[in-house]
Design an enzyme around this catalytic site. Structure first.
Site, PDB file in Angstrom:
ATOM      1  N   LEU A 112      85.249  -8.413  39.624  1.00 28.53           N
ATOM      2  CA  LEU A 112      84.634  -9.349  40.977  1.00 28.53           C
ATOM      3  C   LEU A 112      83.234  -9.195  40.772  1.00 28.53           C
ATOM      4  O   LEU A 112      82.284  -9.193  41.616  1.00 28.53           O
ATOM      5  CB  LEU A 112      85.070  -8.902  42.327  1.00 28.53           C
ATOM      6  CG  LEU A 112      86.499  -8.895  42.584  1.00 28.53           C
ATOM      7  CD1 LEU A 112      86.903  -8.208  44.080  1.00 28.53           C
ATOM      8  CD2 LEU A 112      87.038 -10.316  42.698  1.00 28.53           C
ATOM      9  N   GLY A 113      82.927  -9.424  39.432  1.00 28.60           N
ATOM     10  CA  GLY A 113      81.408  -9.417  39.059  1.00 28.60           C
ATOM     11  C   GLY A 113      80.898 -10.725  39.181  1.00 28.60           C
ATOM     12  O   GLY A 113      81.278 -11.551  39.789  1.00 28.60           O
ATOM     13  N   ASN A 140      85.848 -12.376  28.097  1.00 28.34           N
ATOM     14  CA  ASN A 140      85.408 -12.817  26.674  1.00 28.34           C
ATOM     15  C   ASN A 140      86.253 -11.796  25.568  1.00 28.34           C
ATOM     16  O   ASN A 140      85.215 -11.549  24.650  1.00 28.34           O
ATOM     17  CB  ASN A 140      83.897 -12.742  26.654  1.00 28.34           C
ATOM     18  CG  ASN A 140      83.299 -14.063  26.822  1.00 28.34           C
ATOM     19  OD1 ASN A 140      84.133 -15.112  27.056  1.00 28.34           O
ATOM     20  ND2 ASN A 140      81.913 -13.948  27.303  1.00 28.34           N
ATOM     21  N   LYS A 160      87.062 -20.303  22.793  1.00 31.47           N
ATOM     22  CA  LYS A 160      85.844 -19.831  23.474  1.00 31.47           C
ATOM     23  C   LYS A 160      84.791 -19.131  22.358  1.00 31.47           C
ATOM     24  O   LYS A 160      83.668 -19.312  22.530  1.00 31.47           O
ATOM     25  CB  LYS A 160      86.131 -18.789  24.437  1.00 31.47           C
ATOM     26  CG  LYS A 160      84.893 -18.178  25.138  1.00 31.47           C
ATOM     27  CD  LYS A 160      84.278 -19.401  26.184  1.00 31.47           C
ATOM     28  CE  LYS A 160      83.063 -19.031  26.860  1.00 31.47           C
ATOM     29  NZ  LYS A 160      82.612 -17.753  27.114  1.00 31.47           N
ATOM     30  N   ASN A 168      81.002 -20.170  21.645  1.00 30.27           N
ATOM     31  CA  ASN A 168      79.929 -19.254  22.002  1.00 30.27           C
ATOM     32  C   ASN A 168      78.998 -19.523  20.821  1.00 30.27           C
ATOM     33  O   ASN A 168      77.779 -19.186  20.750  1.00 30.27           O
ATOM     34  CB  ASN A 168      80.271 -18.182  22.185  1.00 30.27           C
ATOM     35  CG  ASN A 168      80.420 -17.850  23.757  1.00 30.27           C
ATOM     36  OD1 ASN A 168      80.714 -18.899  24.400  1.00 30.27           O
ATOM     37  ND2 ASN A 168      80.264 -16.723  24.175  1.00 30.27           N
ATOM     38  N   GLU A 220      77.063 -22.357  20.760  1.00 32.93           N
ATOM     39  CA  GLU A 220      75.892 -21.945  21.904  1.00 32.93           C
ATOM     40  C   GLU A 220      74.615 -21.407  20.929  1.00 32.93           C
ATOM     41  O   GLU A 220      73.507 -21.721  21.504  1.00 32.93           O
ATOM     42  CB  GLU A 220      76.529 -21.329  22.976  1.00 32.93           C
ATOM     43  CG  GLU A 220      75.926 -20.565  23.975  1.00 32.93           C
ATOM     44  CD  GLU A 220      76.645 -19.821  24.946  1.00 32.93           C
ATOM     45  OE1 GLU A 220      77.589 -20.353  25.600  1.00 32.93           O
ATOM     46  OE2 GLU A 220      76.557 -18.669  25.163  1.00 32.93           O
ATOM     47  N   TYR A 221      74.836 -20.263  20.216  1.00 30.44           N
ATOM     48  CA  TYR A 221      73.925 -19.719  19.768  1.00 30.44           C
ATOM     49  C   TYR A 221      73.021 -20.600  18.842  1.00 30.44           C
ATOM     50  O   TYR A 221      71.800 -20.415  19.165  1.00 30.44           O
ATOM     51  CB  TYR A 221      74.581 -18.756  18.544  1.00 30.44           C
ATOM     52  CG  TYR A 221      75.125 -17.326  19.033  1.00 30.44           C
ATOM     53  CD1 TYR A 221      75.872 -17.176  20.018  1.00 30.44           C
ATOM     54  CD2 TYR A 221      74.522 -16.256  18.348  1.00 30.44           C
ATOM     55  CE1 TYR A 221      76.106 -16.004  20.563  1.00 30.44           C
ATOM     56  CE2 TYR A 221      74.825 -15.076  18.904  1.00 30.44           C
ATOM     57  CZ  TYR A 221      75.695 -14.847  20.042  1.00 30.44           C
ATOM     58  OH  TYR A 221      76.046 -13.534  20.333  1.00 30.44           O
TER      59      TYR A 221
HETATM   60  O1  LIG Z   1      80.313 -16.591  27.176  1.00 27.34           O
HETATM   61  C1  LIG Z   1      79.169 -16.561  27.825  1.00 27.34           C
HETATM   62  C2  LIG Z   1      78.496 -18.010  27.911  1.00 27.34           C
HETATM   63  O2  LIG Z   1      79.365 -19.182  27.223  1.00 27.34           O
HETATM   64  C3  LIG Z   1      78.429 -15.306  27.945  1.00 27.34           C
HETATM   65  O3  LIG Z   1      77.463 -15.432  28.634  1.00 27.34           O
HETATM   66  C4  LIG Z   1      77.987 -14.695  26.895  1.00 27.34           C
HETATM   67  O4  LIG Z   1      77.954 -13.568  27.283  1.00 27.34           O
HETATM   68  C5  LIG Z   1      76.905 -15.241  25.857  1.00 27.34           C
HETATM   69  O5  LIG Z   1      77.296 -14.692  24.397  1.00 27.34           O
HETATM   70  P1  LIG Z   1      76.163 -13.784  24.105  1.00 27.34           P
HETATM   71  O6  LIG Z   1      76.051 -12.610  25.173  1.00 27.34           O
HETATM   72  O7  LIG Z   1      76.391 -13.101  22.717  1.00 27.34           O
HETATM   73  O8  LIG Z   1      74.925 -14.308  23.991  1.00 27.34           O
END
Ligand SMILES: O=C(CO)[C@H](O)[C@H](O)COP(=O)(O)O
Length: 330
Positions: A8-9, A86, A166, A170, A173-174
């Protein structure tokens, strides 16, 4: 529908609120007794009606492994466990196999949305059997954003596919974050644009590069206009590395992700050993100046005098006076 929620974080706590608001009867467990509904996993399992549905939302790796092992000893045939953390996609295969021994169903679900998900809904990517996806649909519907299901939810494939999707999300996302960051640095470096924050804000509507990450960049610049005081130090939780491993295994070129991931490694170095080696080698083969720590770069004049190189004098365009230029002091 009743659901046991473990963890529950920052994510799990908000997800509990969103699910409860949608009418799901959630019983939550967390090691923090103040926010937990039950004392331990055994009590959680006891309070849930069979066949039980349990969503695990704890850090990937050892913690997830240990929760899965403990659950295996507590659950019975027909129960269902879904890993929404994750986790690495390949860990799912082991967990599915482990639970299959006792007839417990297993699914994985990548969850995106961060701390904003409670309000906006979460993007969900799940992997597992069709019947299990159907069984968990009320939970997915409660968590996903409002609107058409396919815009915020996907049954990506068999077990592991959710976390694989996912992971790639991510990786993207990077790269996206890094592209915005690079553009920001260049705009800050050149004095022709006087309203950098204004540019980012203007880009949020109508442009090709508008996105939620761009909105968040605008928010960050509103809070700290030149990101003053924010350390460059950036950690990673593994997903970028796993994506790159998969890129290599499948011979898929992913230079954008590689550059973004390696930049995070650089951000954690006080000093770059590899650039020390480059500087030393230039000194060896070309007699180029090699600076010592705390020393101004110098060259030797025709008269044999050591003098500070003009290149070391701060110039308007050499970045020495910009935020983030501290490393040029070496
Ligand atoms: O899943 C996520 C966002 O979509 C998390 O915030 C994840 O921690 C992001 O990856 P990283 O910590 O490697 O930047």
């Amino acid at each position: 529908m009743q659901l046991g929620l473990i963890g529950l974080g920052k994510m799990g706590g908000n997800m509990r609120d969103r699910m409860k608001a949608a009418g799901i009867d959630v019983i939550g467990f967390d090691t923090n007794r103040e926010i937990s509904d039950v004392a331990d996993l055994a009590e959680l399992v006891e309070k849930l009606e069979a066949p039980r549905n349990i969503w695990v939302m704890v850090p990937a790796g050892k913690i997830t492994d240990s929760v899965m092992s403990e659950l295996q000893g507590l659950l019975a045939e027909g129960d269902l466990v879904i890993d929404g953390g994750n986790s690495k996609w390949s860990d799912d295969l082991g967990h599915a196999e482990q639970f299959a021994e006792t007839g417990v169903h297993f699914m994985d679900c990548g969850v995106s949305g961060g701390v904003w998900g409670k309000e906006n809904g979460y993007g969900l990517m799940c992997g597992g059997a069709e019947e299990d996806v159907e069984r968990m649909m009320p939970v997915f519907d409660a968590l996903r954003p409002e609107g058409p299901r396919e815009e915020g939810f996907v049954h990506a494939g068999k077990v592991g596919a959710g976390h694989y999707a996912k992971m790639v999300h991510n990786g993207i996302e990077y790269g996206l974050m890094h592209a915005y960051a690079e553009g920001w640095e260049l705009l800050e470096a050149k004095d022709i644009v006087t309203d950098v924050h204004g540019c980012f804000k203007a880009w949020t509507r109508g442009t090709v590069v508008r996105s939620w990450l761009l909105d968040l960049m605008v928010k960050a610049l509103e809070e700290t206009p030149h990101l003053e005081g924010i350390s460059e130090y950036s950690t990673d939780s593994g997903e970028g590395r796993w994506t790159l491993e998969e890129a290599i295994a499948n011979a898929v070129p992913m230079p954008v992700l590689a550059a973004a991931l390696f930049s995070r490694f650089t951000s954690r170095q006080e000093n770059s050993p590899q650039m020390q080696a480059v500087a030393a080698l230039r000194g060896q083969f070309g007699g180029h100046e090699v600076m010592q720590f705390g020393q101004e770069p110098y060259h030797v004049t025709k008269e044999g005098q050591a003098e500070v190189s003009p290149a070391a004098q701060p110039k308007q365009d050499d970045g020495a006076s910009r935020p983030g230029a501290a490393k040029s002091e070496h």
